[in-house]
Write a protein that holds these residues in place. Structure first.
Motif, PDB file in Angstrom:
ATOM      1  N   PHE A  60       0.837  -1.185   0.000  1.00 64.22           N
ATOM      2  CA  PHE A  60       0.000   0.000   0.000  1.00 64.22           C
ATOM      3  C   PHE A  60       0.879   1.245   0.000  1.00 64.22           C
ATOM      4  CE2 PHE A  60      -3.049  -3.095   1.559  1.00 64.22           C
ATOM      5  CZ  PHE A  60      -4.199  -2.717   0.881  1.00 64.22           C
ATOM      6  N   GLY A  74      -5.117   1.424 -11.959  1.00 67.08           N
ATOM      7  CA  GLY A  74      -5.808   2.605 -11.482  1.00 67.08           C
ATOM      8  C   GLY A  74      -4.932   3.829 -11.601  1.00 67.08           C
ATOM      9  N   VAL A  96      -3.073   3.108  -1.556  1.00 71.92           N
ATOM     10  CA  VAL A  96      -3.725   2.116  -2.420  1.00 71.92           C
ATOM     11  C   VAL A  96      -2.725   1.007  -2.702  1.00 71.92           C
ATOM     12  CG1 VAL A  96      -5.296   3.771  -3.493  1.00 71.92           C
ATOM     13  CG2 VAL A  96      -3.049   3.372  -4.511  1.00 71.92           C
ATOM     14  N   GLN A 128      -3.543  10.672  -8.147  1.00 81.23           N
ATOM     15  CA  GLN A 128      -4.071  10.518  -9.506  1.00 81.23           C
ATOM     16  C   GLN A 128      -3.392  11.506 -10.440  1.00 81.23           C
ATOM     17  OE1 GLN A 128      -6.470   8.287 -10.688  1.00 81.23           O
ATOM     18  NE2 GLN A 128      -5.829   9.056 -12.682  1.00 81.23           N
ATOM     19  N   ALA A 172      -0.304  -0.952  -4.741  1.00 84.35           N
ATOM     20  CA  ALA A 172       0.459  -0.439  -5.883  1.00 84.35           C
ATOM     21  C   ALA A 172       1.694  -1.284  -6.135  1.00 84.35           C
ATOM     22  CB  ALA A 172       0.855   1.017  -5.642  1.00 84.35           C
ATOM     23  N   LYS A 206      -1.822   6.522 -11.263  1.00 85.53           N
ATOM     24  CA  LYS A 206      -0.400   6.383 -11.569  1.00 85.53           C
ATOM     25  C   LYS A 206       0.385   7.559 -11.012  1.00 85.53           C
ATOM     26  CE  LYS A 206      -1.486   6.240 -15.873  1.00 85.53           C
ATOM     27  NZ  LYS A 206      -1.385   6.270 -17.331  1.00 85.53           N
ATOM     28  N   ASP A 259      -3.391  12.437  -2.180  1.00 79.99           N
ATOM     29  CA  ASP A 259      -2.672  11.236  -1.774  1.00 79.99           C
ATOM     30  C   ASP A 259      -3.573  10.335  -0.931  1.00 79.99           C
ATOM     31  OD1 ASP A 259      -0.535  12.289  -3.030  1.00 79.99           O
ATOM     32  OD2 ASP A 259       0.565  12.868  -1.235  1.00 79.99           O
ATOM     33  N   GLU A 275      -1.388   2.058  -9.383  1.00 82.73           N
ATOM     34  CA  GLU A 275      -2.363   1.384  -8.523  1.00 82.73           C
ATOM     35  C   GLU A 275      -2.874   0.104  -9.196  1.00 82.73           C
ATOM     36  OE1 GLU A 275      -6.804   2.183  -6.577  1.00 82.73           O
ATOM     37  OE2 GLU A 275      -5.861   3.683  -7.909  1.00 82.73           O
ATOM     38  N   ILE A 284      -0.798   7.170  -3.488  1.00 81.29           N
ATOM     39  CA  ILE A 284      -0.775   7.417  -4.934  1.00 81.29           C
ATOM     40  C   ILE A 284      -1.629   8.646  -5.243  1.00 81.29           C
ATOM     41  CG2 ILE A 284      -1.437   6.541  -7.202  1.00 81.29           C
ATOM     42  CD1 ILE A 284       0.919   5.093  -6.151  1.00 81.29           C
ATOM     43  N   HIS A 293       5.093   4.449  -9.722  1.00 82.20           N
ATOM     44  CA  HIS A 293       4.211   3.387  -9.274  1.00 82.20           C
ATOM     45  C   HIS A 293       2.835   3.525  -9.921  1.00 82.20           C
ATOM     46  CE1 HIS A 293       7.309   3.395  -6.112  1.00 82.20           C
ATOM     47  NE2 HIS A 293       7.047   2.104  -6.022  1.00 82.20           N
ATOM     48  N   LYS A 333      -6.029  -2.274  -9.049  1.00 80.53           N
ATOM     49  CA  LYS A 333      -7.396  -2.370  -8.542  1.00 80.53           C
ATOM     50  C   LYS A 333      -7.849  -3.807  -8.376  1.00 80.53           C
ATOM     51  CE  LYS A 333      -9.204   2.099 -10.050  1.00 80.53           C
ATOM     52  NZ  LYS A 333     -10.289   2.799 -10.769  1.00 80.53           N
TER      53      LYS A 333
END
Length: 367
Positions: free
Chosen positions: A59, A271, A238, A64, A240, A273, A235, A279, A62, A277, A281
């Motif tokens: 985890f 998901g 998630v 978006q 990753a 980025k 932030d 994500e 991350i 790294h 899902k």
């Protein structure tokens, strides 16, 4: 009759039933198959040869991002053209295209068209470098005519080009960006969104976003191409993995999960980025390990190639396997064939002797 018996003996010799115990004729999962496979095991030597490295699924916070194609440009306020206020003949140009100049440095010497006026020197109004030359020595330049252009590259604009997507709504002025240019993709250039042109180009169906980046060394040229990440989310932790571990395209992505020497190809859903790294899902669980180096080569490993490679990296052909089994089963097929031939030969001699005896009996009876 002799020829028929020899033929039958040869067919029995090459029959799969005589291959001996432990021989694999295609029933195994690794029997000469071709193409990539979803699950396999690697030897220590194979892992070393492929340079296999892995990282834990964990985890991470991350943010978006929105990715787009990017191009570098000089700021409009950071470029200027050198023009005389009067008509004159160019006697000398002291600089060349690409040359760095300092404020007050002599650029051009002009002889005014008006008789009786002394020559005039035009100097650099700012630090920068010569972008363009528009005239040459000996030419007559009208008042206001361009002779050359200077640009300052201590700050640059990065123009991001994005297609018409819902991401447009998430982009705002002052959001943080990270730029990676093709000439040096490992360099991270940070900046902020300065302005957004939300007018969609009717032909390309794209819109432009302009970010301001500081480049105090003036080591970035105008017109370079790269990518720009715009950080649009907050932030949050998630699941990753490293971007290097993810392969695939067009919405079909996968990773290689590794446990010891066991490797499994696993489909994943992506998901958010960041620069390093991404994500996950679905498709992975916390603390699993994914291959981050050597995974590209794993795509081309077939079942057959895994079976054929031994620990020393030697590829053994099916022909070699057959030879090896023929020695291991303890049967000497060639000797057996020779003995069998001898037995048939003996059998033929006995029949021949029997024929002679029968002939003698008949002969004595006739007499």
């Amino acid at each position: 009759m002799k020829r028929l018996i020899l033929t039958l003996s040869f067919l029995m010799l090459i029959s799969p039933a005589n291959a001996g115990p432990g021989h694999d004729h295609g029933e195994s999962a690794f029997a000469g198959s071709v193409g990539p496979v979803p699950y396999f095991e690697l030897s220590d030597q194979q892992m070393s040869n492929l340079g296999i490295e892995s990282a834990k699924v964990e985890f991470l916070p991350i943010t978006q991002t929105v990715d787009m194609l990017a191009f570098t440009e000089l700021l409009p306020e950071k470029r200027t053209r050198i023009s005389p206020r009067f008509g004159g003949k160019i006697l000398d140009i002291a600089v060349k295209v690409g040359q760095e100049v300092k404020t007050g440095q002599r650029l051009v010497t002009l002889e005014p068209v008006s008789v009786g006026n002394s020559n005039v020197v035009l100097s650099a109004p700012m630090d920068g470098f010569i972008l363009n030359l528009y005239a040459g020595v000996g030419e007559i330049v009208e008042a206001g005519g361009d002779i050359l252009e200077i640009g300052d590259a201590t700050q640059m604009l990065v123009r991001g080009v994005a297609y018409e997507t819902p991401d447009i709504a998430s982009i705002a002025v002052d959001q943080k960006v990270e730029v990676h240019l093709d000439v040096n993709p490992d360099r991270h250039i940070e900046g902020k969104i300065q302005r957004i042109n939300r007018v969609i180009d009717p032909e390309s169906r794209t819109f432009s976003v302009y970010a301001l980046v500081d480049t105090p060394s003036s080591d970035i040229q105008s017109g370079l191409q790269g990518t720009m990440e715009i950080f649009t989310g907050n932030d949050k932790p998630v699941l990753a993995v490293s971007k290097r571990s993810v392969l695939g395209e067009l919405g079909s992505y996968f990773v290689y999960v590794i446990k010891g020497q066991e490797v499994e190809k696993r489909d994943v859903t992506l998901g958010a980025k960041t620069g390093h790294h991404i994500e996950i899902k679905s498709g992975l669980f916390p603390n699993e390990r994914v291959v981050t180096n050597g995974n590209y080569q794993l795509q081309y490993i077939s079942v057959g190639s895994i079976q054929d490679h031994d620990d020393n990296g030697h590829e053994e052909t099916p022909h070699d396997e057959q030879k090896e089994h023929s020695h291991d089963d303890g049967h000497d097929h060639h000797d057996g064939q020779n003995h069998e031939g001898d037995s048939h030969a003996g059998h033929d001699h006995e029949n021949e002797a029997h024929d002679h005896e029968s002939h003698d009996d008949h002969s004595s009876h006739d007499h």
